[in-house]
Write an enzyme that holds these catalytic residues in place. Structure first.
Site, short mmCIF file in Angstrom:
data_model
loop_
_atom_site.label_atom_id
_atom_site.label_comp_id
_atom_site.label_asym_id
_atom_site.label_seq_id
_atom_site.Cartn_x
_atom_site.Cartn_y
_atom_site.Cartn_z
N GLU A 27 0.87 -1.19 0.00
CA GLU A 27 0.00 0.00 0.00
C GLU A 27 0.90 1.23 0.00
OE1 GLU A 27 -2.80 0.71 3.22
OE2 GLU A 27 -3.60 2.46 2.15
N GLU A 52 5.06 5.19 3.26
CA GLU A 52 4.40 6.44 3.65
C GLU A 52 5.49 7.47 3.90
OE1 GLU A 52 1.08 7.78 4.20
OE2 GLU A 52 2.46 9.43 4.51
N ASP A 102 -2.28 11.83 -2.95
CA ASP A 102 -2.23 13.29 -3.08
C ASP A 102 -2.42 13.65 -4.56
OD1 ASP A 102 -1.77 13.51 -0.40
OD2 ASP A 102 0.40 13.66 -0.59
N ASP A 138 -11.01 10.41 -4.84
CA ASP A 138 -12.14 11.34 -4.98
C ASP A 138 -11.86 12.34 -6.10
OD1 ASP A 138 -9.97 12.29 -3.22
OD2 ASP A 138 -11.07 14.18 -3.48
C1 LIG Z 1 -4.58 12.01 1.05
S1 LIG Z 1 -3.61 10.99 2.06
C2 LIG Z 1 -4.48 9.42 2.06
C3 LIG Z 1 -4.12 8.54 3.21
C4 LIG Z 1 -4.86 7.19 3.28
N1 LIG Z 1 -4.56 6.37 2.15
C5 LIG Z 1 -6.35 7.41 3.42
O1 LIG Z 1 -7.07 7.06 2.48
O2 LIG Z 1 -6.79 7.89 4.46
C6 LIG Z 1 -2.22 10.63 1.02
C7 LIG Z 1 -1.08 9.99 1.79
O3 LIG Z 1 -0.06 9.58 0.90
C8 LIG Z 1 1.20 9.91 1.45
N2 LIG Z 1 2.11 10.00 0.31
C9 LIG Z 1 2.15 10.96 -0.63
N3 LIG Z 1 3.07 10.67 -1.57
C10 LIG Z 1 3.64 9.49 -1.20
C11 LIG Z 1 4.65 8.67 -1.76
N4 LIG Z 1 5.26 9.02 -2.89
N5 LIG Z 1 4.98 7.53 -1.13
C12 LIG Z 1 4.37 7.18 0.02
N6 LIG Z 1 3.41 7.93 0.60
C13 LIG Z 1 3.03 9.05 -0.01
C14 LIG Z 1 0.95 11.19 2.22
O4 LIG Z 1 1.89 11.42 3.23
C15 LIG Z 1 -0.45 10.93 2.78
O5 LIG Z 1 -0.38 10.29 4.04
#
Ligand SMILES: C[S@@+](CC[C@H](N)C(=O)[O-])C[C@H]1O[C@@H](n2cnc3c(N)ncnc32)[C@H](O)[C@@H]1O
Length: 319
Positions: A27, A52, A102, A138
């Protein structure tokens, strides 16, 4: 449960991380770890790997997994693409989940998006035959973008459909549903493989230290400095003086492809028979277990060159 850099080889056999064989499921961007808990419960035979970038999220997910008794997950703090490229062996992955990535909505930030053609090509070499990435988001525009990017590679079948119920229970899923935003889902199933094997890019360097001659006590305060090198950048952030001696400790940030490391480089008086008076050694410290990449080597070089500009004389370098 947390993957430390020193536990890795490039690539790393999954059995080494999990102590057992099993389908490897990744994930990317696991946030608070809710979905990993769900996967651990629903599929106790799966070996779960999470990436993460946020340290706060890694901490929260770590506590949640421990509290919920899920022992089949390993967490990596860093970029998901780094794991895919450098740590996961060829054909090693059964499945990848990306929930609410993101979106980087501005056009000039699209390069930061995870799901683009280059990533899909790389992923095609790491997924097993028939392996798949499941995206739930979304963000309509990022969703269309990711589907287009996957299709342009010709390596994935893209099937849009309703999201699996568990992906609608993540922190962000609940947040966006409360705002009545529509949710999009697609399964990207590997149908072919890129001809480029996308070998790991990471190379470890054995030696990074230097010997200088001079007086560390005479060195002035450091102001932040940026050093670029092919493939990355190191930034000398701060220098701290040891109150009990002459040693200096430099906090250095290194950024290489998908790998960001903060490290400590130490300069300390190092008397040798050849240099009984004013010898100074400069070396990377083990604190934080940095991977000894090109960036680590460049960090030591940057500190050494900074000290030279402060009047110390270079005697010998190993980098
Ligand atoms: C909008 S949040 C969604 C978190 C979770 N999946 C949820 O649905 O609640 C996006 C997450 O992806 C992480 N993230 C962004 N770019 C990433 C990357 N290249 N590798 C790992 N994590 C990443 C961010 O730190 C953040 O916690």
């Amino acid at each position: 449960m947390l993957i430390t850099p020193s536990s890795l080889t490039f690539p790393t056999p999954p059995e080494r991380l999990f102590g057992r064989p099993g389908p490897l499921v990744l994930e990317v961007g696991f946030g608070d770890g809710r979905f990993l808990v769900h996967l651990g419960r629903a599929h106790p035979d799966w070996n779960l790997l999470g990436a993460e970038v946020s340290l706060g999220s890694v901490t929260r997910a770590f506590k949640r997994l421990r509290r919920e008794g899920v022992r089949t997950a390993r967490l990596y703090k860093g970029h998901g693409r780094f794991l895919v490229r450098n740590v996961i062996p060829r054909h090693g992955l059964h499945r990848v989940y990306v929930n609410f990535p993101d979106p980087w909505p501005r056009k000039r930030h699209h390069k930061n998006r995870l799901l683009q053609a280059g990533f899909f090509r790389l992923l095609s070499t790491r997924l097993e035959d028939g392996g798949a990435l499941l995206l739930t988001t979304d963000h309509a525009e990022y969703f269309a973008f990711a589907c287009d990017e996957a299709r342009t590679t010709g390596l994935f079948d893209v099937a849009e459909g309703p999201p699996p119920p568990a992906t609608l229970q993540t922190k962000y899923a609940l947040k966006w549903q409360a705002e009545r935003r529509p949710i999009y889902h697609a399964v990207f199933t590997k149908t072919a493989e890129a001809p480029d094997p996308y070998e790991p890019t990471l190379e470890l360097c054995e030696m990074q230290h230097a010997l200088l001659e001079g007086d560390l006590r005479a060195v002035p305060p450091l102001t932040k400095e940026v050093h670029r090198f092919p493939g990355g950048v190191v930034v000398l952030l701060e220098a701290y003086r040891d109150p009990a001696g002459d040693a200096l400790l430099f906090l250095v940030l290194s950024e290489e492809e998908d790998l960001r490391q903060e490290m400590l480089v130490k300069a300390w008086p190092h008397r040798t028979p050849a240099r009984p008076e004013r010898g100074v050694a400069v070396a990377l410290q083990r604190f934080g277990e940095p991977l000894t990449t090109r960036g680590a080597r460049e960090a030591v070089r940057a500190v050494t060159e900074w000290l030279e500009r402060q009047g110390l004389r270079r005697v010998e370098t190993w980098f």
